[in-house]
Design an enzyme around this catalytic site. Structure first.
Site, mmCIF file in Angstrom:
data_model
loop_
_atom_site.group_PDB
_atom_site.id
_atom_site.type_symbol
_atom_site.label_atom_id
_atom_site.label_comp_id
_atom_site.label_asym_id
_atom_site.label_seq_id
_atom_site.Cartn_x
_atom_site.Cartn_y
_atom_site.Cartn_z
ATOM 1 N N THR A 147 22.140 18.591 40.264
ATOM 2 C CA THR A 147 23.258 18.221 39.405
ATOM 3 C C THR A 147 23.713 16.792 39.626
ATOM 4 O OG1 THR A 147 23.974 20.514 39.400
ATOM 5 C CG2 THR A 147 25.565 18.871 38.666
ATOM 6 N N PHE A 175 6.767 19.952 42.570
ATOM 7 C CA PHE A 175 8.145 20.098 42.078
ATOM 8 C C PHE A 175 8.835 18.737 41.952
ATOM 9 C CE2 PHE A 175 8.470 24.623 44.043
ATOM 10 C CZ PHE A 175 7.622 25.099 43.065
ATOM 11 N N TYR A 214 -2.532 31.594 42.674
ATOM 12 C CA TYR A 214 -1.847 31.352 41.409
ATOM 13 C C TYR A 214 -2.365 32.357 40.395
ATOM 14 C CZ TYR A 214 -0.392 26.651 43.030
ATOM 15 O OH TYR A 214 0.158 25.594 43.703
#
Length: 289
Positions: free
Chosen positions: A222, A216, A66
């Site tokens: 959607t 995540f 990272y």
């Protein structure tokens, strides 16, 4: 439930082997980068880390790969939070990045060097928890993990690592790893509409007393955005808070490690630990309400 009154403690605690952590933690992956792909100011990143601990976060997920520009998440964690009083750091090995940012996968004999890289950057003589991550990006790993996980088990026996976990895996990998050494956590992508094939793995971890740690978890799709927005309105909450609350509702062994580089967003995420969803909310989120 913990008696700690800090916001991150509102969802209770879980034990990662010998370490007890608040179920609402922090992920360092987004610490340095802005939403438009830029690099965040160093002092801003340090302020986020310090504020996280002030809010009761005592579990931070990081990795040596990272980094953005000249800075790494591990270096910032060291600068902001060392000597890590009552703080559990979980890192991962397997993936690596060269100085040009190109990813590669470490061979089993290269894992010790990755562990030592984490030790140097974090300023430690041992790592609390190390996840062995397999596969590429979000693609689940395939094949045996025995050689790599076995190499990490040897480093655990040597005292460089306290606890072990696995990441980007399927149920068969958990069974394989448990035959080699104790596993305290499984870290996979998972959320309200992400990788729900892992519902069975979540249950498998619960049966074995193993933490399931989604990454995540606030990613949206959607199809369910309107349902999430409806539940958010009921609670005067943000959609991200609803997604985190749903994640924590999946079981007392499920942790959350949302990441951000913004203090205000951090405070919103941590507040999700206290958001209690009703049965009607859960039915709405599942499309049954």
């Amino acid at each position: 439930m913990t008696t700690n009154t800090l916001p991150a403690a509102a969802a209770g605690t879980w034990k990662l082997g010998s370490f007890e952590v608040n179920r609402l933690g922090f992920g360092a992956m987004r610490l340095m980068s802005t939403s438009d792909g830029g690099i965040r100011a160093r002092e801003t990143s340090l302020a986020v880390l310090r504020r996280a601990v002030e809010l009761g976060v005592n579990h931070i997920d990081t990795a040596a790969f990272y980094f953005a520009g000249p800075r790494s998440a591990n270096e910032l964690i060291n600068r902001a939070l060392s000597p890590y009083d009552d703080l559990v750091l979980t890192t991962k090995v397997g993936p690596g990045r060269d100085f040009e940012g190109t990813f590669h996968t470490a061979r089993p004999e290269q894992l010790r060097a990755q562990v030592e890289e984490n030790l140097r950057a974090l300023g430690l003589d041992h790592l609390d928890v190390v996840n062995y991550r397999i596969g590429q990006a979000l693609d689940r790993g395939t094949g045996s993990l025995a050689d790599g996980f076995g190499a990490l088990a040897e480093l655990r026996d040597a005292g460089l690592i306290r606890e072990l976990g696995i990441s980007n895996v399927g149920p068969e990998h958990l069974t394989e790893a448990l035959a080699i050494a104790p596993v305290v956590c499984v870290q996979n992508q998972y959320g309200l509409t992400a990788r729900r094939e892992d519902d069975e793995l979540v249950r498998m971890c619960a049966e074995r007393g193993i933490a399931f740690v989604p990454f995540f978890a606030v990613a949206s799709a959607t199809g369910e955005d309107a349902r999430v927005a409806e539940v958010a309105r009921r609670h005067d909450a943000t959609p991200a808070q609803v997604r985190l609350a749903w994640t924590l509702h999946q079981g007392p062994h499920v942790l959350a490690i949302p990441g951000t580089g913004d203090v205000a967003h951090l405070e919103q995420n941590v507040a999700a630990a206290a958001l209690e969803l009703t049965e009607d909310d859960l039915a709405t989120l599942d499309g049954n309400g």
